[in-house]
Design an enzyme around this catalytic site. Structure first.
Site, short mmCIF file in Angstrom:
data_model
loop_
_atom_site.label_atom_id
_atom_site.label_comp_id
_atom_site.label_asym_id
_atom_site.label_seq_id
_atom_site.Cartn_x
_atom_site.Cartn_y
_atom_site.Cartn_z
N SER A 146 0.87 -1.20 0.00
CA SER A 146 0.00 0.00 0.00
C SER A 146 0.89 1.24 0.00
O SER A 146 2.08 1.17 0.34
CB SER A 146 -0.86 -0.01 1.27
OG SER A 146 -1.33 1.28 1.58
N TYR A 159 -3.63 -0.58 9.90
CA TYR A 159 -3.48 -0.88 8.47
C TYR A 159 -2.07 -0.48 8.02
O TYR A 159 -1.37 -1.23 7.35
CB TYR A 159 -4.53 -0.11 7.69
CG TYR A 159 -4.61 -0.40 6.21
CD1 TYR A 159 -3.74 0.22 5.31
CD2 TYR A 159 -5.56 -1.28 5.71
CE1 TYR A 159 -3.82 -0.04 3.95
CE2 TYR A 159 -5.65 -1.53 4.35
CZ TYR A 159 -4.78 -0.90 3.48
OH TYR A 159 -4.85 -1.15 2.13
C1 GCO Z 1 -7.14 4.93 3.70
C2 GCO Z 1 -7.23 4.01 2.51
C3 GCO Z 1 -5.82 3.58 2.08
C4 GCO Z 1 -5.90 2.97 0.71
C5 GCO Z 1 -4.66 2.33 0.21
C6 GCO Z 1 -3.61 3.31 -0.09
O1 GCO Z 1 -8.03 4.87 4.57
O2 GCO Z 1 -6.19 5.72 3.71
O3 GCO Z 1 -8.03 2.88 2.79
O4 GCO Z 1 -5.32 2.71 3.05
O5 GCO Z 1 -6.89 2.00 0.70
O6 GCO Z 1 -4.19 1.36 1.11
O7 GCO Z 1 -2.50 2.62 -0.62
#
Ligand code: GCO
Length: 255
Positions: A146, A159
Site C-alpha cells: 500500500s 493498516y
Molecule cells: C485509507 C485508505 C488507504 C488505501 C490504500 C492506499 O483509509 O487511507 O483505505 O489505506 O486503501 O491502502 O495505498
C-alpha cells in the site's frame, strides 16, 4: 516476448479475491492463462466470483477459508494436495481496513487488522513456499502492499503498521526463498476506486485531496493493478526479488 508473460499451465491462488482489487487481480491472472483459485470467507461470494470467471471461459475453482486462521489454511492446502493442485503463484491480497484514532482504538481491532493484513500473508506464504520448495521448481509470491507501506495517514495505524510489515515480510521471503527460485515481491496500490474506500470516495474533501496530491490527478482503477501482478507472476520478472512496485499514479514520487 509475449510468451514471457504467458501464465498457461500455472495455478494461481489469490486471497480475498471474491471482490474488489483481489477480483481484478485474479481476472488478470486468468486472462494471462493461469488456472485460478478464488478465496474468501463467504461461500456465496466465492461461488459468485467463480461463476463469473467460469462464464468467461477461465479455469477456476473456489476455496473458502479464513486466511488468518492457521488451521483453516493448513486444511485448505491439504485439500489442494489431495486434489493434485500445485500453487505456483500466490497473491496475498486479503485485507481489511479499520479507521479510528489510535487513542480510541481497542486492542481487538488492532489485532484483527494485523492478523488479516500481515500475519495471514505469513501463514499462507509459509504453506505455499513449503510446497514450492519441496517440488523444486520455484514459484511466485506477490504481496499486496500500500502507499501506507511508505507513508502514514492519520486514523489508519493498524493498516499502516501491517502494510509496513508487508514491505519487510516481502524482503524476508526474498532473503529466505530466493535460493529456491521463488521470487517474492509486492505491489503497492495508490488510492483505488474500491468498496473499501467508499467512505473516502464519497467525502468531497478527501476526494479533492486524492486528486490534488497525485500527479495523475485521479483515483486508480482496480483493473490498473492487474498488469503489474501478471508481470510479477511471469517469467518476465525471474530476476526481480524483494521489490515493492507502487502503482499509485506517481503519488509517492512527488512532494
Ligand atoms: C485509507 C485508505 C488507504 C488505501 C490504500 C492506499 O483509509 O487511507 O483505505 O489505506 O486503501 O491502502 O495505498
Amino acid at each position: 516476448m509475449a510468451g514471457l508473460f504467458d501464465l498457461s499451465g500455472r495455478t494461481a491462488l489469490v486471497t480475498g479475491s471474491a471482490r474488489g482489487i483481489g477480483y481484478s487481480l485474479i481476472e488478470g491472472l486468468a486472462a494471462a492463462g493461469a488456472s485460478v483459485i478464488v478465496n474468501g470467507r463467504r461461500q456465496e461470494a466465492v461461488e459468485a466470483a467463480v461463476k463469473k470467471l467460469q462464464d468467461k471461459g477461465y479455469r477456476t475453482r473456489g476455496a473458502v477459508f479464513d486466511v488468518a486462521d492457521e488451521t483453516a489454511v493448513a486444511a485448505a492446502f491439504a485439500a489442494f494436495d489431495r486434489d493434485g493442485v500445485e500453487i505456483g503463484i500466490l497473491v496475498n491480497n486479503a485485507g481489511i481496513q479499520f479507521r479510528k484514532p489510535m487513542v480510541e482504538l481497542e486492542l481487538k481491532d488492532w489485532q484483527r487488522v494485523l492478523d488479516t493484513n500481515l500475519t495471514a500473508a505469513f501463514i499462507v506464504g509459509r504453506e505455499a513456499a513449503r510446497r514450492m520448495i519441496q517440488r523444486g521448481y520455484g514459484g511466485k509470491i506477490i504481496n499486496i502492499a500500500s502507499l501506507t507501506s511508505e507513508a502514514a495517514r492519520a486514523t489508519v495505524a493498524p493498516y499502516t503498521a501491517a502494510k509496513g510489515g508487508i514491505r519487510m515480510l516481502t524482503r524476508s521471503m526474498a532473503a529466505e526463498w530466493g535460493q529456491f527460485d521463488i521470487q517474492a515481491n509486492a505491489v503497492g496500490p495508490g488510492y483505488i476506486l474500491t468498496e473499501m474506500n467508499t467512505a473516502l470516495i464519497e467525502n468531497l474533501e478527501f476526494d479533492a485531496w486524492v486528486k490534488s496530491s497525485n500527479p495523475s490527478g485521479r483515483w486508480g482503477k482496480p483493473e490498473e493493478l492487474a498488469g503489474t501482478v501478471v508481470y510479477l507472476a511471469s517469467e518476465a520478472s525471474s530476476y526481480v526479488n524483494g521489490q515493492v512496485i507502487y502503482v499509485d499514479g506517481g503519488w509517492l514520487s512527488v512532494l
